[in-house]
Write a protein that holds these residues in place. Structure first.
Motif, PDB file in Angstrom:
ATOM      1  N   LYS A   1       0.804  -1.224   0.000  1.00 47.67           N
ATOM      2  CA  LYS A   1       0.000   0.000   0.000  1.00 47.67           C
ATOM      3  C   LYS A   1       0.835   1.270   0.000  1.00 47.67           C
ATOM      4  CE  LYS A   1      -4.346  -1.705   1.787  1.00 47.67           C
ATOM      5  NZ  LYS A   1      -5.525  -1.370   2.601  1.00 47.67           N
ATOM      6  N   LEU A   2       2.001   1.231   0.634  1.00 48.44           N
ATOM      7  CA  LEU A   2       2.798   2.444   0.784  1.00 48.44           C
ATOM      8  C   LEU A   2       4.039   2.460  -0.090  1.00 48.44           C
ATOM      9  CD1 LEU A   2       2.621   2.873   4.670  1.00 48.44           C
ATOM     10  CD2 LEU A   2       1.243   4.035   2.927  1.00 48.44           C
ATOM     11  N   GLY A   3       4.358   1.350  -0.726  1.00 51.07           N
ATOM     12  CA  GLY A   3       5.581   1.250  -1.498  1.00 51.07           C
ATOM     13  C   GLY A   3       6.742   0.813  -0.617  1.00 51.07           C
ATOM     14  N   GLY A   4       7.867   0.556  -1.244  1.00 49.43           N
ATOM     15  CA  GLY A   4       9.015   0.081  -0.484  1.00 49.43           C
ATOM     16  C   GLY A   4       9.201  -1.415  -0.634  1.00 49.43           C
ATOM     17  N   ALA A   5      10.004  -1.985   0.245  1.00 50.40           N
ATOM     18  CA  ALA A   5      10.354  -3.406   0.175  1.00 50.40           C
ATOM     19  C   ALA A   5       9.979  -4.111   1.464  1.00 50.40           C
ATOM     20  CB  ALA A   5      11.856  -3.563  -0.082  1.00 50.40           C
ATOM     21  N   TYR A   6       9.552  -5.359   1.325  1.00 52.45           N
ATOM     22  CA  TYR A   6       9.244  -6.188   2.484  1.00 52.45           C
ATOM     23  C   TYR A   6      10.340  -7.225   2.644  1.00 52.45           C
ATOM     24  CZ  TYR A   6       7.139  -9.976   5.186  1.00 52.45           C
ATOM     25  OH  TYR A   6       6.906 -10.964   6.115  1.00 52.45           O
ATOM     26  N   VAL A   7      10.891  -7.323   3.861  1.00 48.33           N
ATOM     27  CA  VAL A   7      11.927  -8.311   4.174  1.00 48.33           C
ATOM     28  C   VAL A   7      11.291  -9.405   5.019  1.00 48.33           C
ATOM     29  CG1 VAL A   7      14.180  -8.708   5.237  1.00 48.33           C
ATOM     30  CG2 VAL A   7      13.682  -6.497   4.155  1.00 48.33           C
ATOM     31  N   PRO A   8      11.177 -10.632   4.501  1.00 48.32           N
ATOM     32  CA  PRO A   8      10.521 -11.698   5.257  1.00 48.32           C
ATOM     33  C   PRO A   8      11.330 -12.116   6.475  1.00 48.32           C
ATOM     34  CG  PRO A   8      11.525 -12.573   3.266  1.00 48.32           C
ATOM     35  CD  PRO A   8      11.655 -11.076   3.182  1.00 48.32           C
ATOM     36  N   GLU A   9      10.678 -12.853   7.342  1.00 53.50           N
ATOM     37  CA  GLU A   9      11.313 -13.306   8.586  1.00 53.50           C
ATOM     38  C   GLU A   9      12.339 -14.395   8.281  1.00 53.50           C
ATOM     39  OE1 GLU A   9      10.059 -15.184  12.944  1.00 53.50           O
ATOM     40  OE2 GLU A   9       8.615 -15.119  11.296  1.00 53.50           O
ATOM     41  N   PHE A  10      13.602 -14.060   8.481  1.00 56.29           N
ATOM     42  CA  PHE A  10      14.658 -15.021   8.199  1.00 56.29           C
ATOM     43  C   PHE A  10      14.604 -16.206   9.150  1.00 56.29           C
ATOM     44  CE2 PHE A  10      19.062 -16.620   8.351  1.00 56.29           C
ATOM     45  CZ  PHE A  10      19.238 -16.891   6.994  1.00 56.29           C
ATOM     46  N   GLY A  11      14.118 -15.975  10.379  1.00 58.87           N
ATOM     47  CA  GLY A  11      14.017 -17.071  11.343  1.00 58.87           C
ATOM     48  C   GLY A  11      13.106 -18.182  10.852  1.00 58.87           C
ATOM     49  N   ARG A  12      12.017 -17.832  10.178  1.00 58.08           N
ATOM     50  CA  ARG A  12      11.125 -18.858   9.637  1.00 58.08           C
ATOM     51  C   ARG A  12      11.855 -19.671   8.557  1.00 58.08           C
ATOM     52  NH1 ARG A  12       5.813 -20.168   8.955  1.00 58.08           N
ATOM     53  NH2 ARG A  12       5.160 -18.506  10.378  1.00 58.08           N
ATOM     54  N   THR A  13      12.557 -18.963   7.685  1.00 62.78           N
ATOM     55  CA  THR A  13      13.309 -19.659   6.632  1.00 62.78           C
ATOM     56  C   THR A  13      14.321 -20.617   7.242  1.00 62.78           C
ATOM     57  OG1 THR A  13      13.068 -17.745   5.172  1.00 62.78           O
ATOM     58  CG2 THR A  13      14.803 -19.306   4.632  1.00 62.78           C
TER      59      THR A  13
END
Length: 329
Positions: A178-190
């Motif tokens: 909605k606002l733009g930019g980048a999402y960094v997923p949770e590395f702990g889950r990976t």
């Protein structure tokens, strides 16, 4: 054998942008050796050291110098203005300067003072029409014009913080959309999907390092905002929950400019990697999450209620703090 042509450019580069790059690329194409002088004052809004680093990264084949002493900035400020600048430039560039490049009128007089030819570069600013003032006032509106090394300076990081199963991942992706930019997923889950949820102290340190690397990588290419699904603060909370102590020395530093703390007032859902579904554990996890934020004195907003309320609260907080970095979609 023809002697090499020495070219010279000076500026504040606050920040370096496409117009500056046009100027320096124009100059580089018309001389054999280019010197770029970054001039800064302590009172200016962007540190001169950073600007020197950015220009050095942009032009590794040029000689990029930095001068940060407080000297007159306009001929009206001192009767010996041109003498001062001529002596300064000759002190740091003892070799003859053959060509001075600039987009401003001062370039003609500067060339005369240095015994060099003046070569104007797009004085009407029609090729790359932008200024440092415009960028500083509204960076997202001119994002493509900001030189790549300088973009992380204007980027802000929002961290989703809180216990598991409180909607951090979905919310982070929604906000980025909605606002733009980048999402960094949770590395702990990976990490846990690959190596299992029985984490050792080293696993937790690896998870924190991986998340921090992801945020830093995103900041280099994001447009204004980075939304990180956790950071080292919540990984330290995980170590307290799993091992009864912090495994970090030194303690993790906050990576966010704003933290969104997601509350436990929604049902816990087991997705195969989650661990603490018991009510007492969830409360303990929440207490430690709050403590981590309070201890560091970071800016945070607590998100409670249903998912729509949380989203609206988060959007309002981000728009309030970073109004000129939000792209509405």
């Amino acid at each position: 054998m023809t002697a090499p042509i020495h070219g010279f450019v000076l500026g504040k580069f606050m920040p370096p942008h496409a117009g500056h790059m046009y100027l320096c690329d124009f100059a580089a194409g018309l001389c054999d050796q280019l010197t770029i002088l970054v001039c800064s004052l302590d009172r200016e809004p962007i540190p001169g050291k950073l600007r020197h680093e950015w220009m050095s990264a942009l032009y590794p084949n040029a000689r990029v110098l930095h001068y940060d002493r407080d000297i007159p900035q306009d001929p009206s400020e001192h009767p010996r203005f041109w003498d001062i600048w001529r002596e300064l430039i000759r002190s740091i560039h003892p070799e003859p300067i053959h060509r001075v490049f600039a987009s401003d009128e001062y370039g003609l007089r500067l060339g005369q003072e240095l015994g060099a030819e003046f070569w104007p570069a797009d004085p009407e600013r029609v090729c790359r029409p932008v200024s440092g003032t415009q960028i500083r006032q509204n960076p997202i509106a001119h994002w493509s014009m900001i030189a790549p090394p300088a973009r992380p300076y204007f980027t802000r990081t929002i961290v989703l913080h809180g216990p598991e199963s409180t909607g951090k991942s979905v919310l982070g992706q929604t906000l980025a959309d909605k606002l733009g930019g980048a999402y960094v997923p949770e590395f702990g889950r990976t990490w846990c999907e690959l190596y299992g949820t029985e984490c050792s102290a080293q696993d937790l340190r690896n998870i924190a390092a991986g998340q921090a690397a992801g945020v830093e990588a995103a900041r280099r290419t994001a447009e204004g905002l980075v939304f990180s699904d956790t950071d080292g603060l919540i990984t330290e909370v995980w170590s307290q929950m799993m091992l009864g102590r912090s495994v970090f020395e030194p303690a993790p530093e906050p990576e966010g400019d704003l933290y969104l703390l997601t509350d436990i007032d929604q049902p816990w859902i087991d997705d195969g990697t989650r661990v603490y579904g018991d009510d007492a554990d969830r409360r303990r996890f929440m207490e430690l999450s709050i403590e981590a934020l309070e201890r560091r004195g970071v800016d945070y907003v607590r998100l409670s209620g249903d998912w729509d309320v949380r989203e609206r609260t988060a959007l309002a907080a981000i728009r309030d703090r970073f109004p000129q970095l939000c792209r509405e979609r």
